[in-house]
Scaffold this motif. Sequence first.
Motif, PDB file in Angstrom:
ATOM      1  N   ILE A 165      -1.373  15.031 -11.990  1.00 48.44           N
ATOM      2  CA  ILE A 165      -0.351  14.731 -11.004  1.00 48.44           C
ATOM      3  C   ILE A 165       0.937  15.271 -11.815  1.00 48.44           C
ATOM      4  O   ILE A 165       1.824  15.904 -10.973  1.00 48.44           O
ATOM      5  CB  ILE A 165      -0.073  13.120 -10.586  1.00 48.44           C
ATOM      6  CG1 ILE A 165      -1.529  12.740  -9.954  1.00 48.44           C
ATOM      7  CG2 ILE A 165       0.839  12.879  -9.799  1.00 48.44           C
ATOM      8  CD1 ILE A 165      -1.612  11.240  -9.720  1.00 48.44           C
ATOM      9  N   THR A 217      -5.190   9.208  -6.344  1.00 42.37           N
ATOM     10  CA  THR A 217      -4.361   8.743  -5.084  1.00 42.37           C
ATOM     11  C   THR A 217      -3.852   7.280  -5.775  1.00 42.37           C
ATOM     12  O   THR A 217      -2.590   6.938  -5.370  1.00 42.37           O
ATOM     13  CB  THR A 217      -5.168   8.538  -3.936  1.00 42.37           C
ATOM     14  OG1 THR A 217      -6.456   7.608  -4.515  1.00 42.37           O
ATOM     15  CG2 THR A 217      -5.763   9.952  -3.613  1.00 42.37           C
ATOM     16  N   THR A 218      -4.431   6.509  -6.688  1.00 44.58           N
ATOM     17  CA  THR A 218      -3.840   5.338  -6.949  1.00 44.58           C
ATOM     18  C   THR A 218      -2.868   5.665  -8.073  1.00 44.58           C
ATOM     19  O   THR A 218      -1.702   4.990  -7.785  1.00 44.58           O
ATOM     20  CB  THR A 218      -4.924   4.381  -7.823  1.00 44.58           C
ATOM     21  OG1 THR A 218      -5.850   4.235  -6.903  1.00 44.58           O
ATOM     22  CG2 THR A 218      -4.193   3.174  -8.121  1.00 44.58           C
ATOM     23  N   THR A 258       0.808  -1.231   0.066  1.00 41.10           N
ATOM     24  CA  THR A 258       0.091  -0.014   0.101  1.00 41.10           C
ATOM     25  C   THR A 258       0.756   1.239   0.057  1.00 41.10           C
ATOM     26  O   THR A 258       0.424   2.548   0.006  1.00 41.10           O
ATOM     27  CB  THR A 258      -1.013  -0.188   1.207  1.00 41.10           C
ATOM     28  OG1 THR A 258      -0.031  -0.121   2.428  1.00 41.10           O
ATOM     29  CG2 THR A 258      -1.944  -1.199   0.985  1.00 41.10           C
ATOM     30  N   GLU A 300      -0.892   8.292  -7.775  1.00 38.95           N
ATOM     31  CA  GLU A 300       0.279   8.864  -6.872  1.00 38.95           C
ATOM     32  C   GLU A 300       0.877   7.599  -6.170  1.00 38.95           C
ATOM     33  O   GLU A 300       2.183   7.650  -6.010  1.00 38.95           O
ATOM     34  CB  GLU A 300      -0.400   9.649  -5.854  1.00 38.95           C
ATOM     35  CG  GLU A 300      -0.891  10.995  -6.165  1.00 38.95           C
ATOM     36  CD  GLU A 300      -1.775  11.789  -5.270  1.00 38.95           C
ATOM     37  OE1 GLU A 300      -1.881  13.307  -5.463  1.00 38.95           O
ATOM     38  OE2 GLU A 300      -2.066  11.290  -4.243  1.00 38.95           O
ATOM     39  N   GLN A 301       0.336   6.421  -5.917  1.00 38.34           N
ATOM     40  CA  GLN A 301       0.794   5.329  -5.210  1.00 38.34           C
ATOM     41  C   GLN A 301       1.967   4.759  -6.241  1.00 38.34           C
ATOM     42  O   GLN A 301       2.738   4.182  -5.807  1.00 38.34           O
ATOM     43  CB  GLN A 301      -0.104   4.259  -4.692  1.00 38.34           C
ATOM     44  CG  GLN A 301       0.386   3.062  -4.043  1.00 38.34           C
ATOM     45  CD  GLN A 301      -0.534   2.277  -3.802  1.00 38.34           C
ATOM     46  OE1 GLN A 301      -1.760   2.548  -3.636  1.00 38.34           O
ATOM     47  NE2 GLN A 301      -0.040   1.042  -3.424  1.00 38.34           N
ATOM     48  N   SER A 313      -6.485  12.236 -15.216  1.00 40.47           N
ATOM     49  CA  SER A 313      -6.035  12.197 -13.928  1.00 40.47           C
ATOM     50  C   SER A 313      -4.369  12.199 -13.798  1.00 40.47           C
ATOM     51  O   SER A 313      -3.670  12.602 -12.967  1.00 40.47           O
ATOM     52  CB  SER A 313      -6.596  10.769 -12.973  1.00 40.47           C
ATOM     53  OG  SER A 313      -7.736  10.694 -12.909  1.00 40.47           O
ATOM     54  N   PRO A 363       3.482   4.031  -1.284  1.00 39.86           N
ATOM     55  CA  PRO A 363       3.862   4.361  -2.936  1.00 39.86           C
ATOM     56  C   PRO A 363       5.073   3.847  -3.147  1.00 39.86           C
ATOM     57  O   PRO A 363       6.090   3.454  -2.617  1.00 39.86           O
ATOM     58  CB  PRO A 363       4.018   6.069  -2.685  1.00 39.86           C
ATOM     59  CG  PRO A 363       3.377   6.298  -1.216  1.00 39.86           C
ATOM     60  CD  PRO A 363       3.462   5.089  -0.540  1.00 39.86           C
TER      61      PRO A 363
END
Length: 530
Positions: A198, A166-167, A105, A169-170, A194, A107
């Motif tokens: 970023i 957020t996905t 989980t 970003e990970q 998306s 990054p």
Amino acid sequence: MVYRLSSRTWRFLILVMVTTVIFTVAYNIGMARWENRPQSMIQSLEVVFQSFTTTGYGQDAPWETPQMNILVIGMQLAGVGLILAAINAVIVPWLRSAFQPSLPTDPVTLEDHVVICGVTPRTESFASEMDTRGKEYVIVESDFEIATELYEAGQTVVHGDPEVVTTLEQASVDKAAAVVVDASDDVNASIILSVREINSEVTTIAVTEDRELREYQRIAGADELLSPRQLLGESLAVRAKTATMSIVENRMEITDDLELAEISVTEESPFCNTTLADCRFHKRYGVTVVGAWDKNEFIRLPSSDFKVEETTHLLIAGTSDSVNDLQAGLRSTSHRRIPQRVLIAGYGESGAAAKKALSEEDMAVTVLDTEDKSGVDIVGDARQPDVLQEAGIEDVSAVIVTVSNDTTAIFTTLIASDMNPDAEIIVRAIEEENTTKLYRAGAATVEALATISGQMIATTIFDDSPLTSFKAQILTASVTSDYLSGKTVAEAERKTDMNPLIIIRNGNAIFEFDPDSFILETGDMIVGKG
């Protein structure tokens, strides 16, 4: 670890609830009407649960009427069925989940990597290209089971929806060198937006199918839009054009002093029915034959007594000037039958691209398709011999098969090769695993859509140019890390699934080497058959 209920588990729970309600109501009514022992609904529910769990029936047993005994027997059978279903729907998935490693989980810590959004045959082929090149990448996958399988296989995986910031970003999109998206056109556009939120500078590549919707993905922010089917159609057309002539094609610059190229040998070729020694490639033109495709088999460094026959394809290496000399020599001795006749079976995007490329060469093209639309000459099923005969199968020099699925392509190839054994059958494969079947059915050339797609993506990102060969792909791999450095050529072959043909060391090409003893060094380049 959080256990996630699968759709199968949810279906089982719904079945339990529905079954329980039905038997509770039936038992309550039966006790009142047949047994003259009315009771509350909660008491009936208790008896149903006692029956389902095989713990007994309490104060209600025995029953006097046949109807109630039959109902209770039905409850018992239903309980046994639900217990067996629970093992498959709940217990087994729970145990599997309990022993599975947890997906990460945090990054990822990579930089200058490639983020791949979506697992498809095309992105899987691209991932293989990345492995061959020793490049790092992250796969973003929304399906938990698929993500877990990839993680257990040693892949760097982020589980989550690639449309969610957020996905991404990970997956460290902010530090990535490129992002590859391969989903439906509308999902692609959402993912691209998306990504741009970023990292507005990262190179974003979208694999697209619908020509009418491509521009919207570019508006969303895609830097490159790839259409594998169109490129594949053009590649198939190249094969058809060489069906009755010998030419040098698919030239690829490896270094400033070395090129690879392919020679298609046909009946009119000056090399047909001779040995390599008689061809004297090195003495005449200064090129070296490093491989040959003969009867669907690839041969590395064929011997001097290797017989060159019709449909043989040779892979040669030499300087740019020497390859130019060879090309000029072949053009002066080639005798084309003008015009060639080519039959295209299947008029989708690949078929249309093939027709366009062939028409530019002033070749006679007949198009066969199941739909009556613009550009189609014969409407019918390519699997019907009478339809192929109407399309002139007996008079064509090549048949390009780009039908909608591989099963149809296999059967079409069988019939076409039987009706015209002399025709070059050139087939597009949707699934790579069907390639062998198509060759056995009589195809002379098979090009897999997934393989072409993976190479297209890699070529776009790394700005190089893979050589699309007759029955394989010529790939290059740089020895830049411990992944290959210090390993023998044989070990590198096992790691990369690539048959090494040439080793480039300090600018010098090494053609002859012992795979079991030759040690690779950092800075070497491997040129091989993938």
